[in-house]
Design an enzyme around this catalytic site. Structure first.
Site, mmCIF file in Angstrom:
data_model
loop_
_atom_site.group_PDB
_atom_site.id
_atom_site.type_symbol
_atom_site.label_atom_id
_atom_site.label_comp_id
_atom_site.label_asym_id
_atom_site.label_seq_id
_atom_site.Cartn_x
_atom_site.Cartn_y
_atom_site.Cartn_z
ATOM 1 N N ASN A 31 28.140 36.619 27.408
ATOM 2 C CA ASN A 31 26.738 37.080 27.451
ATOM 3 C C ASN A 31 26.632 38.567 27.792
ATOM 4 O OD1 ASN A 31 27.254 37.179 30.180
ATOM 5 N ND2 ASN A 31 25.857 35.513 30.740
ATOM 6 N N TYR A 140 32.063 32.543 46.545
ATOM 7 C CA TYR A 140 32.851 32.720 45.316
ATOM 8 C C TYR A 140 34.039 31.751 45.294
ATOM 9 C CZ TYR A 140 36.387 34.862 42.289
ATOM 10 O OH TYR A 140 37.371 35.070 41.355
ATOM 11 N N HIS A 188 36.478 47.166 42.572
ATOM 12 C CA HIS A 188 37.888 46.853 42.843
ATOM 13 C C HIS A 188 38.651 48.092 43.302
ATOM 14 C CE1 HIS A 188 36.573 43.497 40.296
ATOM 15 N NE2 HIS A 188 37.423 42.795 41.022
ATOM 16 N N PHE A 207 37.870 49.487 53.719
ATOM 17 C CA PHE A 207 37.039 48.506 54.426
ATOM 18 C C PHE A 207 37.853 47.753 55.476
ATOM 19 C CE2 PHE A 207 34.749 48.322 50.123
ATOM 20 C CZ PHE A 207 33.883 49.348 50.473
ATOM 21 N N ARG A 220 47.067 42.618 49.823
ATOM 22 C CA ARG A 220 46.841 41.801 48.629
ATOM 23 C C ARG A 220 48.073 41.836 47.736
ATOM 24 N NH1 ARG A 220 43.421 40.555 51.405
ATOM 25 N NH2 ARG A 220 41.163 40.402 51.108
HETATM 26 N N1 LIG Z 1 39.675 40.421 38.591
HETATM 27 C C1 LIG Z 1 40.426 39.731 39.462
HETATM 28 O O1 LIG Z 1 41.198 40.289 40.249
HETATM 29 C C2 LIG Z 1 40.373 38.211 39.469
HETATM 30 C C3 LIG Z 1 41.200 37.522 40.365
HETATM 31 C C4 LIG Z 1 41.133 36.129 40.415
HETATM 32 C C5 LIG Z 1 40.310 35.433 39.536
HETATM 33 N N2 LIG Z 1 39.532 36.121 38.665
HETATM 34 C C6 LIG Z 1 38.693 35.353 37.725
HETATM 35 O O2 LIG Z 1 39.026 35.765 36.407
HETATM 36 C C7 LIG Z 1 37.874 35.691 35.566
HETATM 37 C C8 LIG Z 1 37.679 37.017 34.849
HETATM 38 O O3 LIG Z 1 37.518 38.063 35.815
HETATM 39 P P1 LIG Z 1 37.277 39.574 35.347
HETATM 40 O O4 LIG Z 1 37.749 40.448 36.436
HETATM 41 O O5 LIG Z 1 37.792 39.743 33.974
HETATM 42 O O6 LIG Z 1 35.690 39.631 35.359
HETATM 43 P P2 LIG Z 1 34.682 40.310 34.318
HETATM 44 O O7 LIG Z 1 33.363 40.362 35.011
HETATM 45 O O8 LIG Z 1 35.250 41.559 33.773
HETATM 46 O O9 LIG Z 1 34.634 39.234 33.148
HETATM 47 C C9 LIG Z 1 33.791 38.096 33.147
HETATM 48 C C10 LIG Z 1 33.177 37.982 31.759
HETATM 49 O O10 LIG Z 1 32.398 36.784 31.690
HETATM 50 C C11 LIG Z 1 31.118 37.081 31.111
HETATM 51 N N3 LIG Z 1 30.193 36.064 31.638
HETATM 52 C C12 LIG Z 1 29.865 35.854 32.952
HETATM 53 N N4 LIG Z 1 29.024 34.807 33.044
HETATM 54 C C13 LIG Z 1 28.815 34.344 31.772
HETATM 55 C C14 LIG Z 1 28.052 33.287 31.220
HETATM 56 N N5 LIG Z 1 27.306 32.477 31.979
HETATM 57 N N6 LIG Z 1 28.082 33.098 29.880
HETATM 58 C C15 LIG Z 1 28.834 33.913 29.083
HETATM 59 N N7 LIG Z 1 29.576 34.931 29.546
HETATM 60 C C16 LIG Z 1 29.566 35.144 30.883
HETATM 61 C C17 LIG Z 1 30.833 38.501 31.519
HETATM 62 O O11 LIG Z 1 29.901 39.149 30.683
HETATM 63 C C18 LIG Z 1 32.236 39.140 31.432
HETATM 64 O O12 LIG Z 1 32.489 39.620 30.138
HETATM 65 C C19 LIG Z 1 36.726 35.276 36.486
HETATM 66 O O13 LIG Z 1 36.530 33.888 36.340
HETATM 67 C C20 LIG Z 1 37.213 35.612 37.875
HETATM 68 O O14 LIG Z 1 36.641 34.779 38.840
HETATM 69 C C21 LIG Z 1 39.528 37.497 38.615
HETATM 70 O O1 LIG Z 2 36.444 50.578 47.845
HETATM 71 C C1 LIG Z 2 37.178 49.666 48.270
HETATM 72 C C2 LIG Z 2 37.401 48.483 47.540
HETATM 73 C C3 LIG Z 2 38.195 47.495 48.094
HETATM 74 N N1 LIG Z 2 38.752 47.661 49.309
HETATM 75 C C4 LIG Z 2 39.625 46.619 49.876
HETATM 76 O O2 LIG Z 2 40.701 46.422 48.968
HETATM 77 C C5 LIG Z 2 41.112 45.057 48.972
HETATM 78 C C6 LIG Z 2 41.059 44.531 47.561
HETATM 79 O O3 LIG Z 2 39.680 44.461 47.173
HETATM 80 P P1 LIG Z 2 39.208 44.203 45.675
HETATM 81 O O4 LIG Z 2 39.952 45.080 44.741
HETATM 82 O O5 LIG Z 2 37.713 44.259 45.674
HETATM 83 O O6 LIG Z 2 39.712 42.711 45.397
HETATM 84 P P2 LIG Z 2 39.465 41.362 46.226
HETATM 85 O O7 LIG Z 2 38.210 41.393 47.016
HETATM 86 O O8 LIG Z 2 40.749 41.071 46.978
HETATM 87 O O9 LIG Z 2 39.213 40.289 45.086
HETATM 88 C C7 LIG Z 2 39.912 40.266 43.841
HETATM 89 O O10 LIG Z 2 41.002 39.405 43.968
HETATM 90 C C8 LIG Z 2 40.642 38.060 44.245
HETATM 91 C C9 LIG Z 2 41.920 37.254 44.344
HETATM 92 O O11 LIG Z 2 42.704 37.679 45.436
HETATM 93 C C10 LIG Z 2 39.752 37.561 43.109
HETATM 94 O O12 LIG Z 2 39.398 36.235 43.294
HETATM 95 C C11 LIG Z 2 38.510 38.416 42.963
HETATM 96 O O13 LIG Z 2 37.746 37.967 41.849
HETATM 97 C C12 LIG Z 2 38.931 39.825 42.742
HETATM 98 O O14 LIG Z 2 37.777 40.667 42.730
HETATM 99 C C13 LIG Z 2 40.146 44.322 49.919
HETATM 100 O O15 LIG Z 2 40.752 44.224 51.168
HETATM 101 C C14 LIG Z 2 38.948 45.275 50.031
HETATM 102 O O16 LIG Z 2 38.261 45.181 51.256
HETATM 103 C C15 LIG Z 2 38.559 48.820 50.037
HETATM 104 O O17 LIG Z 2 39.059 48.976 51.149
HETATM 105 N N2 LIG Z 2 37.769 49.788 49.491
#
Ligand SMILES: NC(=O)c1ccc[n+]([C@@H]2O[C@H](COP(=O)([O-])OP(=O)(O)OC[C@H]3O[C@@H](n4cnc5c(N)ncnc54)[C@H](O)[C@@H]3O)[C@@H](O)[C@H]2O)c1
Ligand SMILES: O=c1ccn([C@@H]2O[C@H](COP(=O)(O)OP(=O)(O)O[C@H]3O[C@H](CO)[C@@H](O)[C@H](O)[C@H]3O)[C@@H](O)[C@H]2O)c(=O)[nH]1
Length: 321
Positions: A31, A140, A188, A207, A220
């Protein structure tokens, strides 16, 4: 047979689509709330819509022969989920239930679910295995664990198989340099640090400096998105070949880095000096999350290829471009 990638315009979804399209027919449903259409490989079919929209799912499942769904679509910011829990339960749980109902109705029986290290909460061990107890400390993580539990229930009574992949911190960019981490606004750590080093932000806020870790900042486990993408494809093929079903796997590098260590590595890779501000803790953050991924290595031979230097190097190359 095609693969439906929900959330394929997002960060991890778009990288997985790029790995899939050379072998498989791919349909992306997104979406575009947090994703970007330009990230979707042009060889994939794109349907703009919501996964809670029954009519769109009927259309996709009747016009394409879908063999499996890769489900990335979700809201995924820990801090935001604490502030707005209903958004997380509505999108990550309710909308996913609609998708699952439609899969069952149309006889689509393979599902790969993006779960998270946030399901573990504050673990009572240094290295998290899949046996570590799940006790999420933010909405979450709870929303993801709820879907994991629902998947197990569904698989007991329907012709339906799933793999849950609990990623640790996804990072890095595609080696083609064409796509990388795009969130707007960005929250992130690695992209924020790199944006700062490129002159796009005044400073970095760290943070929390009073966690029970070696330097007081959160630790992490960072995993490259191409390593994540490969794990999805191996999981799908393992299910399709009858090798695995209804399993949960961690995906991480098995090494923990503090926020300060990430900033240091970004400085080394870029050759630039950061301005750092120490700020209070962010709500919902556990001190340390580090994975053991031995279970998926044993089952499918998956091992991560990218170490931290390579992860940040790929991200820096993409940001610089
Ligand atoms: N980024 C990380 O470090 C991380 C870590 C662990 C798990 N995850 C999981 O991986 C997945 C992808 O994360 P990401 O970082 O790529 O996030 P992202 O926000 O870049 O991607 C999510 C995508 O889903 C789409 N979306 C959200 N809700 C929707 C809906 N109801 N219908 C259709 N599309 C929808 C958004 O537009 C987006 O393109 C998520 O499920 C997240 O929880 C991410
Ligand atoms: O400006 C910033 C941003 C982040 N952080 C810290 O950096 C670490 C990593 O943060 P971030 O990159 O936001 O990732 P997380 O909150 O650890 O979460 C990510 O990793 C998780 C799995 O560990 C996933 O589930 C989430 O979707 C994904 O966003 C955390 O301790 C934050 O507090 C800072 O100190 N300053």
């Amino acid at each position: 047979m095609a693969i439906l990638v929900c959330g394929g315009a997002g960060y991890i979804g778009s990288h997985t689509v790029k790995e899939l399209v050379s072998t498989y027919e791919v349909v992306v449903l997104d979406n575009l709330t947090t994703g970007f259409e330009h990230l979707i490989d042009e060889r994939a079919d794109f349907v703009k819509g919501d996964l809670g929209d029954r009519a769109i799912l009927d259309e996709i499942f009747t016009t394409h022969s879908i063999d499996a769904v890769f489900h990335f679509a979700a809201n995924s910011l820990v801090g935001e989920s604490v502030e707005n829990p209903l958004k997380y339960y509505r999108n990550n749980v309710s909308a996913t239930l609609v998708l699952l109902e439609k899969m069952i109705e149309h006889g689509v029986k393979r599902f790969i679910f993006s779960s998270t290290a946030a399901t573990y909460g504050i673990p009572d061990t240094d290295v998290i295995t899949e046996e570590t107890s799940t006790n999420p400390i933010n909405p979450y993580g709870r929303s993801k664990l709820m879907i994991e539990q629902i998947l197990a229930d569904i698989a007991c009574v329907h012709d339906f198989q799933y793999i849950v992949l609990r990623y640790f911190n996804a990072a890095g960019a595609h080696e083609s340099g064409e796509i990388g981490e795009s969130h707007d606004p960005e929250s992130h750590l690695i992209p924020i640090v790199l944006q700062h080093l490129m002159g796009q932000r005044d400073k970095i806020s760290v943070f929390g400096t009073d966690y029970n870790t070696s330097d007081g900042t959160c630790v992490r486990d960072y995993i490259h998105i191409t390593d994540l993408a490969r794990a999805h494809i191996l999981s799908y093929e393992g299910m399709a070949n009858g090798k695995i079903a209804n399993k949960t796997y961690n995906l991480g590098n098995g090494a923990g880095y503090s926020v300060n260590e990430i900033i240091d590595t970004c400085q080394q890779v870029s050759g630039k000096q950061a301005t750092v501000e120490y700020a209070p803790r962010r709500a919902g953050d556990p001190a340390t999350l580090v994975a053991s991924s031995n279970k998926i290595t044993d089952a499918l031979g998956w091992t991560p290829v990218y170490d931290l230097q390579a992860i940040i190097g790929s991200a820096w190359a993409w940001h610089s471009k």
